[in-house]
Structure formats: structure tokens, C-alpha cells
Design an enzyme around this catalytic site. Structure first.
Site, PDB file in Angstrom:
ATOM      1  N   CYS A  26      -5.492  -9.899   4.199  1.00 48.03           N
ATOM      2  CA  CYS A  26      -6.536  -8.957   4.623  1.00 48.03           C
ATOM      3  C   CYS A  26      -7.790  -9.691   5.052  1.00 48.03           C
ATOM      4  O   CYS A  26      -8.167  -9.670   6.226  1.00 48.03           O
ATOM      5  CB  CYS A  26      -6.865  -8.019   3.467  1.00 48.03           C
ATOM      6  SG  CYS A  26      -5.387  -7.308   2.741  1.00 48.03           S
ATOM      7  N   THR A  38      -0.524  -4.896   9.988  1.00 51.02           N
ATOM      8  CA  THR A  38      -1.177  -5.184  11.276  1.00 51.02           C
ATOM      9  C   THR A  38      -1.561  -6.668  11.269  1.00 51.02           C
ATOM     10  O   THR A  38      -2.717  -7.005  11.002  1.00 51.02           O
ATOM     11  CB  THR A  38      -2.442  -4.314  11.490  1.00 51.02           C
ATOM     12  OG1 THR A  38      -3.149  -4.233  10.252  1.00 51.02           O
ATOM     13  CG2 THR A  38      -2.118  -2.947  12.000  1.00 51.02           C
ATOM     14  N   LYS A  40     -13.615  -0.408   7.607  1.00 51.07           N
ATOM     15  CA  LYS A  40     -12.679  -1.260   6.865  1.00 51.07           C
ATOM     16  C   LYS A  40     -12.811  -2.724   7.292  1.00 51.07           C
ATOM     17  O   LYS A  40     -12.861  -3.637   6.448  1.00 51.07           O
ATOM     18  CB  LYS A  40     -11.244  -0.757   7.087  1.00 51.07           C
ATOM     19  CG  LYS A  40     -10.165  -1.651   6.543  1.00 51.07           C
ATOM     20  CD  LYS A  40     -10.261  -1.805   5.034  1.00 51.07           C
ATOM     21  CE  LYS A  40      -9.470  -2.992   4.544  1.00 51.07           C
ATOM     22  NZ  LYS A  40      -8.194  -2.675   3.996  1.00 51.07           N
ATOM     23  N   ARG A  84      -8.213   0.665   0.756  1.00 54.31           N
ATOM     24  CA  ARG A  84      -9.246  -0.294   0.335  1.00 54.31           C
ATOM     25  C   ARG A  84      -8.975  -0.847  -1.041  1.00 54.31           C
ATOM     26  O   ARG A  84      -9.881  -1.293  -1.743  1.00 54.31           O
ATOM     27  CB  ARG A  84     -10.613   0.410   0.285  1.00 54.31           C
ATOM     28  CG  ARG A  84     -10.925   1.236   1.478  1.00 54.31           C
ATOM     29  CD  ARG A  84     -11.986   2.239   1.144  1.00 54.31           C
ATOM     30  NE  ARG A  84     -13.285   1.807   1.627  1.00 54.31           N
ATOM     31  CZ  ARG A  84     -14.400   2.481   1.444  1.00 54.31           C
ATOM     32  NH1 ARG A  84     -14.374   3.617   0.772  1.00 54.31           N
ATOM     33  NH2 ARG A  84     -15.545   2.041   1.908  1.00 54.31           N
ATOM     34  N   THR A 101      -6.409   4.267  16.277  1.00 56.29           N
ATOM     35  CA  THR A 101      -5.999   5.644  15.935  1.00 56.29           C
ATOM     36  C   THR A 101      -5.808   6.451  17.222  1.00 56.29           C
ATOM     37  O   THR A 101      -4.831   7.202  17.359  1.00 56.29           O
ATOM     38  CB  THR A 101      -7.062   6.304  15.033  1.00 56.29           C
ATOM     39  OG1 THR A 101      -7.340   5.413  13.942  1.00 56.29           O
ATOM     40  CG2 THR A 101      -6.593   7.636  14.488  1.00 56.29           C
ATOM     41  N   ILE A 114       0.831  -1.205   0.000  1.00 58.02           N
ATOM     42  CA  ILE A 114       0.000   0.000   0.000  1.00 58.02           C
ATOM     43  C   ILE A 114       0.865   1.255   0.000  1.00 58.02           C
ATOM     44  O   ILE A 114       0.651   2.180  -0.789  1.00 58.02           O
ATOM     45  CB  ILE A 114      -0.926   0.018   1.255  1.00 58.02           C
ATOM     46  CG1 ILE A 114      -1.813  -1.225   1.282  1.00 58.02           C
ATOM     47  CG2 ILE A 114      -1.758   1.312   1.313  1.00 58.02           C
ATOM     48  CD1 ILE A 114      -2.703  -1.413   0.064  1.00 58.02           C
TER      49      ILE A 114
HETATM   50  N1  SAJ Z   1     -11.995 -15.397  -2.984  1.00 58.27           N
HETATM   51  C1  SAJ Z   1     -12.857 -16.467  -3.151  1.00 58.27           C
HETATM   52  N2  SAJ Z   1     -14.073 -16.259  -3.761  1.00 58.27           N
HETATM   53  C2  SAJ Z   1     -14.430 -15.020  -4.217  1.00 58.27           C
HETATM   54  C3  SAJ Z   1     -13.563 -13.934  -4.036  1.00 58.27           C
HETATM   55  C4  SAJ Z   1     -12.329 -14.140  -3.411  1.00 58.27           C
HETATM   56  O1  SAJ Z   1     -12.560 -17.601  -2.741  1.00 58.27           O
HETATM   57  O2  SAJ Z   1     -15.524 -14.925  -4.782  1.00 58.27           O
HETATM   58  C5  SAJ Z   1     -10.716 -15.602  -2.308  1.00 58.27           C
HETATM   59  C6  SAJ Z   1      -9.512 -15.269  -3.200  1.00 58.27           C
HETATM   60  O3  SAJ Z   1      -9.186 -16.339  -4.042  1.00 58.27           O
HETATM   61  C7  SAJ Z   1      -8.429 -14.982  -2.156  1.00 58.27           C
HETATM   62  C8  SAJ Z   1      -9.220 -14.328  -1.030  1.00 58.27           C
HETATM   63  O4  SAJ Z   1     -10.593 -14.677  -1.246  1.00 58.27           O
HETATM   64  O5  SAJ Z   1      -7.861 -16.185  -1.688  1.00 58.27           O
HETATM   65  C9  SAJ Z   1      -9.099 -12.816  -0.961  1.00 58.27           C
HETATM   66  O6  SAJ Z   1      -9.118 -12.263  -2.270  1.00 58.27           O
HETATM   67  P1  SAJ Z   1      -9.941 -10.948  -2.645  1.00 58.27           P
HETATM   68  O7  SAJ Z   1      -9.727 -10.669  -4.071  1.00 58.27           O
HETATM   69  O8  SAJ Z   1     -11.343 -11.098  -2.213  1.00 58.27           O
HETATM   70  O9  SAJ Z   1      -9.357  -9.828  -1.697  1.00 58.27           O
HETATM   71  P2  SAJ Z   1      -7.888  -9.254  -1.358  1.00 58.27           P
HETATM   72  O10 SAJ Z   1      -7.442  -9.879  -0.081  1.00 58.27           O
HETATM   73  O11 SAJ Z   1      -6.960  -9.319  -2.505  1.00 58.27           O
HETATM   74  O12 SAJ Z   1      -8.268  -7.697  -1.107  1.00 58.27           O
HETATM   75  C10 SAJ Z   1      -9.263  -7.367  -0.157  1.00 58.27           C
HETATM   76  C11 SAJ Z   1     -10.250  -6.372  -0.790  1.00 58.27           C
HETATM   77  N3  SAJ Z   1     -11.421  -6.188   0.060  1.00 58.27           N
HETATM   78  C12 SAJ Z   1     -12.675  -6.289  -0.417  1.00 58.27           C
HETATM   79  O13 SAJ Z   1     -12.909  -6.564  -1.571  1.00 58.27           O
HETATM   80  C13 SAJ Z   1     -13.786  -6.023   0.543  1.00 58.27           C
HETATM   81  C14 SAJ Z   1      -9.540  -5.026  -1.007  1.00 58.27           C
HETATM   82  O14 SAJ Z   1     -10.459  -4.058  -1.491  1.00 58.27           O
HETATM   83  C15 SAJ Z   1      -8.915  -4.547   0.294  1.00 58.27           C
HETATM   84  O15 SAJ Z   1      -8.230  -3.304   0.117  1.00 58.27           O
HETATM   85  C16 SAJ Z   1      -7.915  -5.592   0.727  1.00 58.27           C
HETATM   86  O16 SAJ Z   1      -8.629  -6.810   0.985  1.00 58.27           O
HETATM   87  C17 SAJ Z   1      -7.215  -5.102   1.971  1.00 58.27           C
HETATM   88  O17 SAJ Z   1      -6.082  -4.618   1.858  1.00 58.27           O
HETATM   89  O18 SAJ Z   1      -7.814  -5.103   3.060  1.00 58.27           O
END
Ligand code: SAJ
Length: 426
Positions: free
Chosen positions: A266, A85, A212, A160, A126, A14
Site C-alpha cells: 500500500c 491495484t 485514500k 483503510r 470509479t 480486504i
Molecule cells: N513503517 C516504518 N516506520 C513507521 C511506520 C511504518 O518504517 O513509523 C514501515 C513498516 O515497517 C512497513 C511500512 O512502513 O514496512 C508500511 O507499514 P504500515 O504499518 O505503515 O502500513 P500498512 O502498509 O500495513 O497499512 C497502510 C495503512 N495506512 C495508513 O496508516 C495511512 C492502512 O491504514 C491502510 O489501510 C493500508 O496501508 C492500505 O491498505 O492502504
């Protein structure tokens, strides 16, 4: 207020893109990181993480003289803290990186500075950060005691952005701005207006923290629902991807996709921050985590029973079966193996079937240490497709729409629903 110089503390997934985007708007940016190798690399205009277009942006920022990295905090007009974190044993949040980042910038703070916490944090962090800063700088006033008249402004503005789309989402996503006072929020909005084209929505710092955590918990719950459905459907002989596709045609239903488990730093972490602060009340959030955490074990069991079946029907000894695992990263089209259920499953299967596992990962060039230790070669898709059991773990675009011609003595397990079977005729 003029933010001539902006300091970003923590040059990871980030912090570095954020620093580079500020620099691309011709701000002087100081990137601060405890890792001297990372600092040296960035100062050469190179990057240590894979994110589309980030290398070009950082190179331009450094060669244009707008971005410079250092291990030691320097004075600036605004400080953004973007450090990890993680959680400790027992899923308790570990705020030690925020504590040391706060203590590192405290000596260089001056009247009028803004400090923004971007790291995903449990509610109250915070205020805790403000407290650490106040203890280190008794000569300055802070919002928790001086309110609007404080020397230092403090806000939480959680990041995000989605890995793989960071540079686009940094600019276009809405931002939640949780200032400790209205003036703190207004100052933070001014800072983010440098590059944010989405809306900056104001709230207080505690709501911003919870917002968040809520976003990632919502996604975790929805994926847990899909993962639970996938196990139920497997028992009932129903194609879960067809089922979800049909259910999602309802105007008020939007189920996410099942997979081998939830990875990354995350979604698999943040819900625990809610649970740790309200353990009795967070029943659903905890259960969703448990459902998602148990999915890799289910996949390993499934492979074990396919192996037994195959050996019974085809007469091949279980110890002679080869298992080809397609994909190792934590999600599609990235090279990030950290907290990856695909990698965990591959390693676990190799414990059950030592020396019998092959892995394919188009996004990495060399065999990771963990695979070397388990004697798992990195092979081509072609070679893995010859295995007795083919296990698809990541929905990389490389094999979307692929049609596998299976031999009678081969079995295929698709944890991502990438390779569709034609619907059975009734
Ligand atoms: N996954 C599934 N099924 C889905 C979607 C995802 O099994 O339908 C799995 C993915 O394969 C992966 C995990 O979930 O293993 C997480 O992937 P992701 O694409 O859902 O999320 P991250 O961890 O790459 O990013 C998330 C995002 N949060 C949300 O969409 C609410 C991102 O916007 C955040 O900024 C990020 O966490 C973060 O930094 O907190």
C-alpha cells in the site's frame, strides 16, 4: 433498501475479512474470486491469509451458511470490489483487475443494485469502472449519464484497515463514502451501516479516491523524513530514536520511526498513483518515495563497511564473517514477506557475502524459496546472535527490549531502534 445478498469480488486481505464481517451480521454473502483453490479453501471454512481471528470468523460464517465462495459471479443486491491495484513498469497504475472484476459482475447486475469500489485507485477509476459496466450493460442506466435516476448506484469507499488489526479497524474506523450522486452515497452508507460503528462521511468519488492516496502518501512522507533523519544522524553520531523521542515531546511534532525501508502493498505503491497523474506537481511525494526506496541500499552499504572495519580491527577475513539477519517480514508481528525491505536486504547481503548469511523469522515455519535459492538457512535467534554482524531488520515483539551481550569481535546494526544503548555520559 434491503441488502439481502452481498457479493464481494476479490477474497484477499480486504475482501475476505469484509465478507466475513457482513456474514457475521447474518447477511447472505457470496465471495467471488478467480482463484479456484482460494474458493475451495474458503468453502471448507478455512483461510489462506494470516489475520488475527479471521479463521474463526470465516469458519463460523461458512458453517452457519452465511458465506459461500464461487469463481463465477451471481446476482446480489450489492457488489463490493476489493481486487489488487498494483503498478506496471514505470509506476503506471494497473487497473486490469478492476476491469476484469467489473466485466465479471456486469452480466448479473439488475435495476437497483449498488456497486462499490473498495480497491485503492487513482483518481477517475470509479468513473472508469462505471463506464466499463455501462458498456457491458447498455440495457441499464448508470449515474454518469442518468444521475440520481440511474438503475445502478456506484460509489468508491476506500478500505483503510491496518494489516494485523483488520477486524477491529473494519468496524471502528470512519469510512469515506464517495458516491457518484447523493443517492449513491446514501445507498452505500446504508450498506456499510450493517457493521461500521465509525462515522460514514460523504464526499464525491474523486475526492474519496484522492483521500485514500493522500493518507498513505502522508505516512510515506513522514517515514521518509524519519529515514532521512536516520542517515543524517548516523553521520553526525546522534541516536535518531532518542532524537525523535525528544522532538516528539513538542506538542505539534509527531515524527514516525525510521526503518530499513517501507514495505507492503500500500504505502510503497499508492503515492505513485498521485505521481503518475501529476508528475510535475508531485515533487515532494516522488522524493519521499525515492528516499524510502533507497534506504535498503544504505543498510546494505552499512553492513559492507561494518564487515571491512571488523576484518581490519579483528583480523578476520571478510569471506569468513557470518551475518545474522533478524526478521524478514515487511513489518512487525506478521508473516507477510511480500514487498519486504527486510527480505530484500537479506537477499542483497547474501549476494555480497554468499553463503555467509543466516536469517531468523519467528513468524514463519519453513524456509521460503528465495532463501533456499540464496543458500540462507532459517535459524534460531540464539544461533544468529553468534554471528559476527547482527542486523536487526524487523521490530518483532519477540526481541523488543532484548539486551544483546556482544563480544568484542561482534558488531550490531539495529535498523529499527529496538535494542537501545544506554545514553552516553558526558
Ligand atoms: N513503517 C516504518 N516506520 C513507521 C511506520 C511504518 O518504517 O513509523 C514501515 C513498516 O515497517 C512497513 C511500512 O512502513 O514496512 C508500511 O507499514 P504500515 O504499518 O505503515 O502500513 P500498512 O502498509 O500495513 O497499512 C497502510 C495503512 N495506512 C495508513 O496508516 C495511512 C492502512 O491504514 C491502510 O489501510 C493500508 O496501508 C492500505 O491498505 O492502504
Amino acid at each position: 433498501m434491503n441488502f439481502d445478498t452481498i457479493a464481494v469480488v476479490g477474497l484477499g486481505y480486504i475482501g475476505l475479512p469484509t465478507a466475513a464481517v457482513f456474514a457475521s451480521r447474518k447477511k447472505t454473502v457470496i465471495g467471488i474470486d478467480v482463484n479456484a483453490d482460494t474458493v475451495n479453501l474458503i468453502n471448507r471454512g478455512e483461510v489462506h491469509i494470516v489475520e488475527p481471528d479471521l479463521d474463526m470468523l470465516v469458519h463460523a460464517a461458512v458453517s452457519g451458511g452465511y458465506l459461500r465462495a464461487t469463481c463465477k459471479a451471481e446476482p446480489a443486491d450489492a457488489f463490493l470490489i476489493a481486487v489488487p491495484t498494483p503498478f506496471k513498469d514505470g509506476h503506471e497504475p494497473d487497473l486490469s483487475f478492476i476491469e476484469s472484476a467489473s466485466k465479471s459482475i456486469a452480466p448479473v447486475l439488475k435495476v437497483g443494485d449498488l456497486v462499490v469500489l473498495e480497491s485503492t485507485s487513482p483518481v477517475g477509476t470509479t468513473e472508469q469502472m462505471a463506464q466499463w459496466l455501462a458498456e457491458a450493460r447498455p440495457d441499464l442506466s448508470f449515474p454518469q449519464t442518468a444521475g440520481e435516476a440511474s438503475d445502478i448506484r456506484i460509489a468508491h469507499c476506500p478500505e483503510r484497515v491496518l494489516p494485523g488489526h483488520v477486524l477491529r479497524e473494519l468496524v471502528h474506523n470512519d469510512r469515506v463514502i464517495g458516491g457518484m450522486t447523493p443517492l449513491c452515497s446514501a445507498t452505500a452508507i446504508e450498506l456499510y451501516s450493517t457493521f461500521v460503528e465509525g462515522e460514514c462521511v460523504v464526499t464525491n468519488e474523486r475526492t474519496a479516491e484522492m483521500c485514500k492516496l493522500t493518507e498513505n502518501s502522508f505516512r510515506d512522507l513522514n517515514i521518509a523524513f524519519a529515514n532521512e533523519l536516520s542517515i543524517i544522524c548516523d553521520k553526525q553520531g546522534i541516536d535518531v530514536w532518542e532524537l525523535i523521542g525528544l522532538a516528539n515531546r513538542h506538542p505539534r511534532v509527531n515524527i514516525l520511526q525510521p526503518g530499513p525501508g517501507v514495505g507492503g502493498h500500500c504505502i510503497a505503491v499508492d503515492p505513485w498513483f498521485i505521481v503518475s497523474q501529476a508528475p510535475k506537481e508531485s515533487r515532494l511525494i516522488r522524493t519521499a518515495r525515492e528516499v524510502n526506496e533507497s534506504k535498503p541500499t544504505w543498510v546494505v552499504e552499512k553492513v559492507r563497511s561494518l564487515a571491512l572495519q571488523l576484518s581490519e580491527t579483528e583480523g578476520k577475513p571478510v569471506g569468513a564473517l557470518r551475518i545474522g539477519c533478524l526478521g524478514l517480514s515487511f513489518k512487525a508481528d506478521i508473516d507477510d514477506l511480500r514487498e519486504s525491505p527486510a527480505l530484500a536486504i537479506t537477499l542483497e547481503i547474501s549476494k555480497v557475502f554468499p553463503g555467509q548469511v543466516l536469517a531468523v523469522e519467528p513468524h514463519i515455519d519453513s524456509q521460503p524459496e528465495s532463501l533456499k535459492r540464496h543458500d540462507i538457512p532459517l535459524v534460531s535467534l540464539e544461533d544468529a546472535s553468534q554471528a559476527d554482524i547482527i542486523l536487526l531488520l524487523v521490530d518483532h515483539k519477540e526481541w523488543k527490549g532484548m539486551s544483546l551481550q556482544l563480544r568484542n569481535d561482534q558488531r550490531f546494526l539495529d535498523t529499527r531502534g529496538v535494542v537501545r544503548k544506554p545514553p552516553e555520559q558526558n
